[in-house]
Every structure is written in structure tokens, then in C-alpha cells.
Enzyme design. Structure first.
Site, PDB file in Angstrom:
ATOM      1  N   SER B  24      -9.223 117.857 -15.061  1.00 44.33           N
ATOM      2  CA  SER B  24      -8.935 116.734 -16.229  1.00 44.33           C
ATOM      3  C   SER B  24     -10.306 116.606 -16.948  1.00 44.33           C
ATOM      4  O   SER B  24     -11.428 116.204 -16.289  1.00 44.33           O
ATOM      5  CB  SER B  24      -8.242 115.553 -15.854  1.00 44.33           C
ATOM      6  OG  SER B  24      -8.039 114.699 -16.770  1.00 44.33           O
ATOM      7  N   CYS B 136     -11.945 106.744 -13.156  1.00 40.61           N
ATOM      8  CA  CYS B 136     -12.719 107.155 -14.016  1.00 40.61           C
ATOM      9  C   CYS B 136     -13.961 105.845 -14.407  1.00 40.61           C
ATOM     10  O   CYS B 136     -13.760 104.684 -14.172  1.00 40.61           O
ATOM     11  CB  CYS B 136     -12.139 106.814 -15.528  1.00 40.61           C
ATOM     12  SG  CYS B 136     -13.262 107.121 -16.836  1.00 40.61           S
ATOM     13  N   LYS B 172      -6.260 110.655  -7.864  1.00 41.24           N
ATOM     14  CA  LYS B 172      -7.436 111.157  -7.985  1.00 41.24           C
ATOM     15  C   LYS B 172      -8.603 110.161  -7.370  1.00 41.24           C
ATOM     16  O   LYS B 172      -8.318 108.952  -7.946  1.00 41.24           O
ATOM     17  CB  LYS B 172      -7.935 111.472  -9.405  1.00 41.24           C
ATOM     18  CG  LYS B 172      -9.087 112.173  -9.324  1.00 41.24           C
ATOM     19  CD  LYS B 172      -9.418 112.828 -10.919  1.00 41.24           C
ATOM     20  CE  LYS B 172     -10.674 113.724 -10.980  1.00 41.24           C
ATOM     21  NZ  LYS B 172     -10.782 114.524 -12.159  1.00 41.24           N
ATOM     22  N   ILE B 198     -13.345 115.402  -5.973  1.00 39.87           N
ATOM     23  CA  ILE B 198     -13.790 114.083  -6.304  1.00 39.87           C
ATOM     24  C   ILE B 198     -13.998 113.678  -7.813  1.00 39.87           C
ATOM     25  O   ILE B 198     -14.030 114.830  -8.516  1.00 39.87           O
ATOM     26  CB  ILE B 198     -15.044 113.591  -5.703  1.00 39.87           C
ATOM     27  CG1 ILE B 198     -16.175 114.593  -5.842  1.00 39.87           C
ATOM     28  CG2 ILE B 198     -14.854 113.327  -4.126  1.00 39.87           C
ATOM     29  CD1 ILE B 198     -17.379 114.370  -5.412  1.00 39.87           C
TER      30      ILE B 198
END
Lengths: 300, 313
Positions: B24, B136, B172, B198
Site C-alpha cells: 500500500s 501510519c 498492518k 511491517i
């Protein structure tokens, strides 16, 4: 101008040497393409660019690494580097692309070691180039320092493809040492060029934007018949955009950003732009929305 | 010698042609890459993170190259759920029809926002599953703040799994936590079907001439070969301490550029792998990695690629 087909290609180096004959900073590399690559690059327009893989290219010998780049040269090259074109020509079924570059870091320094016969991996042609409206009579090309290559390309392109447009170029730099080309010869075609330097060491003294402004004031030409194309440091582009916008002259500016991919997936090369009819701004991508933007939309 | 080794894998019930995904945020919504690679050859694809409303993202500079890697602080810039469904689903449907498992990465500022995105897309046939981006490092709200507390991870996973219905839910994980296995177990307890790890490490580059950070956001996420050995270690740790026992597959990522890198992750315990930063230099590297894995299996006389997974001695 229509967007050209793009892809990942191999090019063959035909030459790579100092562009000004003096100093070590400015180089011109000539790449030759065949097959699909030749077709794709033959359709490239001024203002487009390509991403070159320099990660496997060797550094020059240790004693040739400039003092200021010694530390930076210890690290590996992870990303491609974007370069505009200063000329594109076709020879039979081959396409020859010329790239004028300046040694600024570990990747462009590696580029200087490429020699005739070497191959380089290149992704391109990318982005949107300059467009040429039909109703213009005069094109004013304004370059600052290392911003000249896409405008040199555009100048030749206009002379060849739009002979009815009168082309005038303003080429500025900090000093006479900071032109990436021979100031006497901006392009291959014969085009009137006004040279300016901040310190007056060559041509007219002062910023290139000042001289552009004075020329416009004196020219007596209709604003709607002129178009400005500019590429150079951001402060210079901001001033040129201001001059163009205040006098209602159409103006296209080529922006520069750090890029990771060049194809719109990393979203790293943000250019803040106004939204028409709104006080809000958005970030457009220099690689896929630009690198050429309308001077009215960019927020400086 | 038999050169046609089977490199297909089973990943959380999905049959994939090969174990290579695009990670992503490094492959957009696929349409951008169509000129540079054969999208149909991908095992899996994970979209750029989608939020409910479009996000403008962070100011420039957003990226900087570092020693053996790069930092990014894009700030989850994306077109938002509405435009995503209108503009991007068609190409994802094509990819899905050719056998690539398409995952949509979801991000949000509240648990409800994650759930709303997933629910809206849960009936879409082209989507195999969702990747829950709770790691994020570049946004103030949401993102990594959800991914560092086991109790929160379990709650958000549970809510997201309900919204996902029959679809696969992959969580994630953030790398810089006290105990990544505790987070992994929380996700599994919350109902995660797979784990991806990761995400990037929060990091900083300083311009010594100006004494300012190189990025406008000051910090960014470190990715690329610099983080690979840490990623391999963390994949192995999560595999041993959480995933293997629960029979939950791991999508391993972090600095993968070559087939050798990918194989290392699989030996550590990853069932499949994802390429991220490597796409920027070589947009077709996923294809090359899949081919390279096949060659390795032939050389090692493996019948099934799954023999590799967790084979660390």
C-alpha cells in the site's frame, strides 16, 4: 500536444561531456533509443521528463569527487532521478535525446562517469509538457540558471513546428559561470536571446524577471497575443507568475520537486495549487499533473 | 529438471498465483502502473490507503532519500471513498478478474470511520479483503495511535471484521512498539484473518546547512533496504510468538527488492511478501521477484513454495 506513450526502456549513451567547456558542473549526455523506446521518445514534447536509474552507475575516482559531495557519496542511490530534455531528434528509426544536467549530488555525480556505449535504464517520457495555444503571436521563454534545458528544447520546437510564433528568450543566471550553456547560443536555431546576470558579469545586470517586466512594458504588444514559458528557481518562478498574472498574460511554469517514482504512485512531489472558485488549495503531483503548471494555479 | 515449480500460495483461504504483493502507498490504485508492468502477474495488490473523506496530505517536501532507504511523509493523501469507488474500482475489477487478490487499505481518525469504509466496500466482488492501516506514522489522528495499544487494536479489529463480513481482514502492524507479538495477538483475538508487517519506522533527516528537518512534516516513515533485517526479525518473532499457533498467515514486507529478499521473509515465517519502496526504482520488480522465487524452488528441489514458510532452522 498529445501525451506520448511511456515505458521503462534502455538507452545507449552516445556522448557525455562538459556542456560549457569550462568548469566541472554542467554536462550534456546524449542517449540513443531504438524500437519502442525510439517511438515513445520521438513523441515526447518539451517540458516532459524521464526518470533515470543511476543506482548501479559508478562514482568517479575518489580524487575526482568534489569536497562538498564526499560525505553524500558514501550512501547508496535508492531512487531514480528526474531529468528534463534539452533536445530530441530522430535519425532514421533512432531517437536521440539530449539531457543537460548539473552535478548537485551523489546521483548526478555518478552520471558523469557514463561513457559512450554504456546503457542506462530510463522511465519516460513522463508528465505533461508545455502546450502551445494557437492564438499567440509572441512566446517569451524565461529561464533561470539550471531551468534552461526544457526551454532550449521548447525554443527549437517552436521554431520548427510553429514558425508563425515570434520566439524571444530571456536567460538569466547568478553570474556568467552559472549558465549551463554557452550564453552566446541558447539553442540550435537562431533565436533572439536576452542574457541577464544578477551581478552583471554577462549581459544585462539584474534578475531575469526584472528584464522580462521591462520588456513587456515597452513592447506595446497585446497581452492576449503573448505567452510566457518559465523554468528556474522557485523564487524566480514566483516573480514571473506575479508579473504574468498581474498583466493578464498566459503563463506556463515548469516546477521542480524531489520525486521517488515519477509516475504518480508515491505522491511525494506535492505542488500546492489553488482550486478554481474556492479559497481552498490542493496538492497536485509535479510528476503527473505537472511538471508544467498554469502560473495562475500555483501557490508560492 | 522441472522448471515449472508451483509458486502458487494459499493466503487466508485465497489461492494466489504467486506470493508477491505490491504494498500500500507504493502502487497507487494500479492504473498508474499499467504502462510499466503486467498487472495480471501480481499475486496481490494493496491500494493506497482510503479515508472516508478525501485528504489533502502534507506539504512539500514529502520525501527524502537516506542511507539505504527513504523517508516519506505523504500524510495519507487520497481521493476519498466516493471518488475511489467511482474512478478506481473498474481497473481493480479487471485485476481481480485475472486472478490478483485486491486488498483495499483503510485508514481513519475514528473506529467508526474505518468501519464505514469497509462496510461500504464489503459487497464489492472485486475486493478480496481489507488491510487495516493502524500504523501510519505520518498523521496526527488515527494511524499509528491505534496500532500501539493491544486493547485498542483488538477493539478496532473486531469492529472492522464485523464490517468486512465474508471478506478477509488483514491488520498492518507498526514496527516500533514494545512488544509487537502482543499487538499481533490482539489483532488475532479481534478476528484478523491475516497480519501484514511491517509499516515504516518513524525517522528524521536533518539538513545540516539550515539545521531544519528535511521534511515539512519534520518526521517521516523510513522504508527501503535499511529496514529489511529488522523486518525479517519482526516477521519471525510474530510468526513464532503469535501467528503460527493461531494459523494466521503473515504478509511480510520491509525493504524487499529481490527474490532473495522475499525468500528470506518466507523462511522467517511470511506466507506472502509485498514490495514497497522497490517499486519506485523498478516498477516491474514484483514480476522479477516471482520469477526468481520460482528459480530458487527449482534449485532447492522444492515441490511447493509453502515448504519455505517458517522453515528457519
Amino acid at each position: 500536444m498529445k501525451k506520448a506513450n511511456k515505458g521503462q526502456f534502455w538507452g545507449r549513451v552516445c556522448g557525455n561531456k562538459s556542456a560549457t567547456g569550462k568548469g566541472q558542473c554542467f554536462y550534456k549526455i546524449t542517449l540513443e533509443f531504438e524500437g519502442q523506446a525510439a517511438k515513445a521518445f520521438a513523441k515526447a514534447v518539451p517540458g516532459q521528463f524521464a526518470e533515470i536509474d543511476l543506482s548501479k552507475t559508478s562514482l568517479p575516482a575518489a580524487e575526482k569527487i568534489p569536497e562538498g559531495l564526499k560525505d553524500a557519496c558514501k550512501r547508496d542511490i535508492i531512487l531514480r532521478r528526474p531529468f528534463s530534455f534539452c533536445d530530441i531528434t530522430t535519425k532514421g528509426n533512432k531517437t536521440i535525446v539530449e539531457i543537460l544536467y548539473c552535478v548537485v549530488g551523489p546521483a548526478s555525480l555518478r552520471m558523469t562517469t557514463l561513457k559512450a556505449g554504456d546503457t542506462v535504464n530510463i522511465i519516460g517520457p513522463l508528465g505533461n509538457g508545455f502546450s502551445i495555444p494557437k492564438d499567440k503571436k509572441t512566446a517569451l521563454l524565461v529561464s533561470g540558471g539550471m531551468g534552461s534545458p526544457p526551454l532550449q528544447h521548447l525554443a527549437d520546437y517552436l521554431v520548427k513546428n510553429n514558425p508563425k510564433i515570434n520566439v524571444l528568450t530571456f536567460a538569466g543566471a547568478r553570474t556568467k559561470e552559472h549558465f549551463p550553456f554557452n550564453p552566446k547560443r541558447f539553442t540550435k536555431q537562431k533565436i533572439e536571446t536576452i542574457i541577464t546576470t544578477d551581478d552583471g558579469s554577462a549581459g544585462l545586470k539584474g534578475f531575469v524577471s526584472e528584464h522580462l517586466e521591462r520588456w513587456i512594458e515597452k513592447s506595446g504588444q497585446k497581452e492576449s497575443e503573448m505567452i510566457i514559458y518559465a523554468c528556474g528557481p522557485e523564487a524566480m518562478l514566483a516573480r514571473v507568475a506575479e508579473i504574468a498574472n498581474s498583466s493578464n498574460i498566459e503563463c506556463q511554469i515548469s516546477m521542480e520537486r524531489r520525486m521517488a517514482c515519477g509516475i504518480g504512485v508515491c505522491q511525494g512531489c506535492a505542488v500546492e495549487c489553488r482550486l478554481e472558485g474556492s479559497s481552498e488549495t490542493v496538492y497536485k503531483m509535479c510528476c503527473t499533473d505537472g511538471p508544467v503548471f498554469d502560473a495562475k494555479e500555483v501557490v508560492f | 529438471m522441472n522448471n515449472k515449480v508451483d509458486i502458487s500460495v494459499e493466503f487466508a483461504g485465497l489461492k494466489l498465483a504467486n506470493p508477491v504483493f505490491l504494498a500500500s502507498g507504493t502502487c497507487g490504485y494500479a492504473d498508474e502502473l499499467a504502462d510499466f508492468m503486467d498487472l495480471n502477474r501480481l499475486g496481490g495488490f494493496i491500494t493506497k490507503s482510503i479515508t472516508l473523506k478525501p485528504r489533502k496530505g502534507n506539504p512539500d517536501p514529502r520525501i527524502v532519500e537516506t542511507d539505504a532507504g527513504m523517508l516519506n511523509a505523504i500524510g495519507l493523501a487520497n481521493i476519498g471513498l466516493e471518488r475511489f469507488t467511482k474512478e478506481k474500482l473498474p481497473i481493480l475489477r479487471k485485476m481481480s478478474a485475472s486472478g490478483t487478490a485486491v486488498f483495499v487499505s483503510a485508514a481513519g481518525e475514528t473506529i467508526e470511520e474505518y468501519a464505514a469504509i469497509i462496510e461500504r466496500l464489503s459487497e464489492e466482488k472485486a475486493i478480496a479483503g481489507f488491510e487495516l492501516n493502524i500504523s501510519c506514522p505520518n498523521v496526527k489522528m488515527g494511524g499509528i495511535s491505534f496500532g500501539t495499544e493491544p486493547a485498542t487494536v483488538e477493539e478496532i479489529t473486531e469492529t472492522a471484521k464485523k464490517a468486512a463480513g465474508e471478506k478477509i481482514l488483514m491488520v498492518k502492524l507498526a514496527p516500533a512498539v514494545t512488544d509487537i507479538s502482543a499487538i499481533a495477538r490482539a489483532a488475532i483475538d479481534g478476528g484478523a484473518d491475516a497480519l501484514s508487517l511491517i509499516n515504516t519506522f518513524t525517522a528524521m533527516v536533518i539538513d545540516i546547512e539550515t539545521a531544519r528537518p528535511a521534511l515539512a512534516n519534520r518526521t517521516g516513515g523510513l522504508s527501503g533496504p535499511a529496514i529489511k533485517p529488522i523486518a525479517v526479525y519482526l516477521v519471525n518473532k510474530v510468526y513464532r510468538e503469535a501467528a503460527q499457533k493461531a494459523n494466521i498467515p503473515i504478509l511480510g514486507m520491509g525493504g524487499i527488492r529481490t527474490a532473495s529478499d522475499a525468500i528470506e521473509f518466507m523462511i522467517a515465517g511470511a506466507t506472502a511478501v509485498a514490495v514497497g519502496t522497490g517499486n519506485f526504482l523498478e516498477p516491474d520488480c514484483a514480476e522479477k521477484i516471482a520469477d526468481g522465487i520460482g528459480k530458487y524452488c527449482v534449485r532447492k528441489k522444492l515441490i511447493k513454495i509453502s515448504e519455505l514458510v517458517g522453515s528457519l532452522k
